[in-house]
Design an enzyme around this catalytic site. Structure first.
Site, PDB file in Angstrom:
ATOM      1  CG  ASP A   1       4.214 -11.054  -6.929  1.00 13.85           C
ATOM      2  OD1 ASP A   1       5.459 -11.005  -6.975  1.00 13.85           O
ATOM      3  OD2 ASP A   1       3.507 -10.037  -6.941  1.00 13.85           O
TER       4      ASP A   1
ATOM      5  CG  HIS B   1       6.399  -7.903  -8.598  1.00 15.31           C
ATOM      6  ND1 HIS B   1       5.806  -8.195  -7.392  1.00 15.31           N
ATOM      7  CD2 HIS B   1       7.023  -6.711  -8.437  1.00 15.31           C
ATOM      8  CE1 HIS B   1       6.069  -7.227  -6.527  1.00 15.31           C
ATOM      9  NE2 HIS B   1       6.792  -6.314  -7.139  1.00 15.31           N
TER      10      HIS B   1
ATOM     11  CB  SER C   1       6.281  -3.810  -5.226  1.00 16.65           C
ATOM     12  OG  SER C   1       7.350  -4.626  -4.826  1.00 16.65           O
TER      13      SER C   1
END
Length: 477
Positions: A414, A443, A205
């Site tokens: 995502d 995610h 991320s």
């Protein structure tokens, strides 16, 4: 409060400045027990080291950086260290190596590296910052949904107050230096203190942007870099924030199909009816919140629920709200959430310049409400960044200059870091990078999802250095 869910839900590059090289002596870290916390860390060793607050003044004020180590237990196979970051910004990473072990990081990877975690500057055990946010400010959540221009004006007043509190708080003097570039410089200090000529890296991320910045600033010190669920080359800028709405549109059809296939939840018998239920629930909760859950929090709760592979809990949460019952929020002390939001503001607002005109946000909200009706009028809303001091240095520009040592892994659907942004980062890296794209939603791609194809390719790269060409992994493979 229930609205804290939204703050957590939407939580979870210019010229390069030349800075002095890391100068810490090899093997200077003294390892010991880790700080007490809610997450068990029986295998971890921890320490604290000093780094400059301002790398332009290396002899000036210092701050603490908390570092952890999960040592390789096979010296014959150990090849170095693997720095890690689980994302954020605002989240701690001290216990992340332990979490990776618990989710069954392959033994070959654990043997090959000492897995290194750390709390980024300003976070948790690393000289934490505060904005003195009150519970009622935290309860508003991060970027509530704007139903019209007046809501943007209302949010602007709240955002300005947040920015002023951050600047005036006891840690306000630290804010200009809590940037991704400085965190990358901290990582290089960690490398030097570990006595390593190079480091490998696994970041997820926001951690992908941190890794991209590190390997841009220190290409000769970068070994094998894995970027899981990537932001675009601009990092957490206004485009990434608005990208949340694109990501939710990409991922939501998976949930609509799931809910329609499970009539026991009563959310609709077709994906179209589940989508209609979303808008119906959001509007109803705006009028009549359920135990503090209004339409903004419901949208954030849904966005957060789309992060995971198993969509059962999200369906149960919808069912409960439809029947007048609010879901139980995750237990999190207000102090922890406050630091998360304060450090998040510092990084996002300090990395790049944000528009300052309220009218520009009103236009963005109007456009994104139509373009991305599920979340667009929230993710385009104004934040404290509109009232932040200008960035202290130019944003790091991600380019193709450096070794061909970056492997990206990305889910097609995502919600938090959409595929569109990852493709832009892949293009910015050029021949430095290759990307594995997986036909799945959620995610986080490596270890936290069931793709045998993606997991095997990443593991092989970390262990052997064999990097695949750009690869597509089919659903279920």
């Amino acid at each position: 409060m229930r609205k804290t869910l939204l703050a957590v839900a939407i939580a979870v590059a210019g010229a390069t400045t030349v800075v002095p090289a890391a100068s810490a002596a090899p093997n200077t870290l003294a390892w010991g027990p880790c700080p007490a916390g809610a997450f068990p860390t029986p295998d971890l060793q921890c320490t604290t080291m000093k780094v400059p607050l301002d790398y332009r003044d290396p002899g000036g004020r210092t701050i603490d950086i908390a570092v952890s180590r999960l040592p390789s237990k096979n010296p014959a196979k150990r090849r170095g260290v693997l720095l890690t970051n689980p994302g954020g910004p605002g989240g701690g990473g001290l216990d992340y190596p332990q979490l990776l072990k618990l989710v069954r990081m392959p033994p070959d990877v654990l043997d090959s590296y000492d897995i290194i975690g750390f709390d980024p500057r300003g976070v948790a055990h690393s000289t934490p910052v505060t904005c003195d946010l009150k519970p009622e400010q935290i309860a508003v959540g991060n970027l509530p949904y704007a139903n019209g221009p007046a809501d943007v004006v209302k949010q602007a007043a709240l955002a300005k107050q947040e920015a002023e509190q951050c600047a005036e708080a006891k840690t306000g003097s630290m804010l200009p230096y809590l940037t991704t570039a400085n965190t990358a410089r901290d990582m290089d200090r960690i490398r030097a203190a570990l006595g390593e000529a190079k480091v490998s890296y696994l970041g997820a991320s926001y951690g992908t942007y941190l890794g991209a910045v590190y390997t841009t600033l220190f290409p000769e010190r970068s070994d094998r870099f894995v970027l899981d669920s990537s932001l675009g080359p601009g990092g957490y800028d206004i485009d990434a924030m608005r990208g949340f709405a694109r990501g939710m549109e990409d991922r939501f059809p998976d949930f609509a199909a799931f809910a329609a296939a499970h009539p026991e939840y009563g959310l609709g018998t077709t994906p179209a009816r589940v989508t209609a239920k979303f808008h119906e629930l959001a509007a109803r909760l705006d009028r009549e919140p359920v135990e503090g859950v209004d339409g903004s929090v419901f949208r954030g709760l849904t966005f957060q629920g789309l992060y995971v592979t198993d969509l059962t809990q999200l369906a149960k949460d919808w069912q409960g709200l439809d029947q007048g019952r609010a879901p139980k929020p995750p237990e999190a002390p207000v102090t922890g959430v406050e630091n998360l939001l304060a450090s998040r503001f510092a990084v996002i607002c300090g990395d790049s310049a944000w528009p300052r005109s309220i009218a520009s946000y009103q236009v963005d909200v109007a456009v994104d409400r139509i373009r991305y009706p599920l979340l667009g009028a929230a993710s385009a809303n104004i934040s404290a960044c509109a009232y932040w001091a200008p960035p202290a240095e130019p944003r790091v520009r991600i380019t193709g200059h450096g070794p061909a040592n970056v492997l990206m892994v990305q889910n097609q659907r995502d919600p938090g870091t959409p595929l569109s942004g990852a493709r832009k980062l892949r293009a910015a890296f050029g021949e430095r990078a290759r990307m594995i794209t997986i036909d799945q939603g959620g995610h986080g791609a490596y270890l936290f999802t069931p793709s045998k194809c993606g997991n095997a390719l990443v593991t092989e790269y970390l262990v052997s250095g064999k990097r695949p060409d750009d690869t597509f992994c089919a659903a279920g493979s």
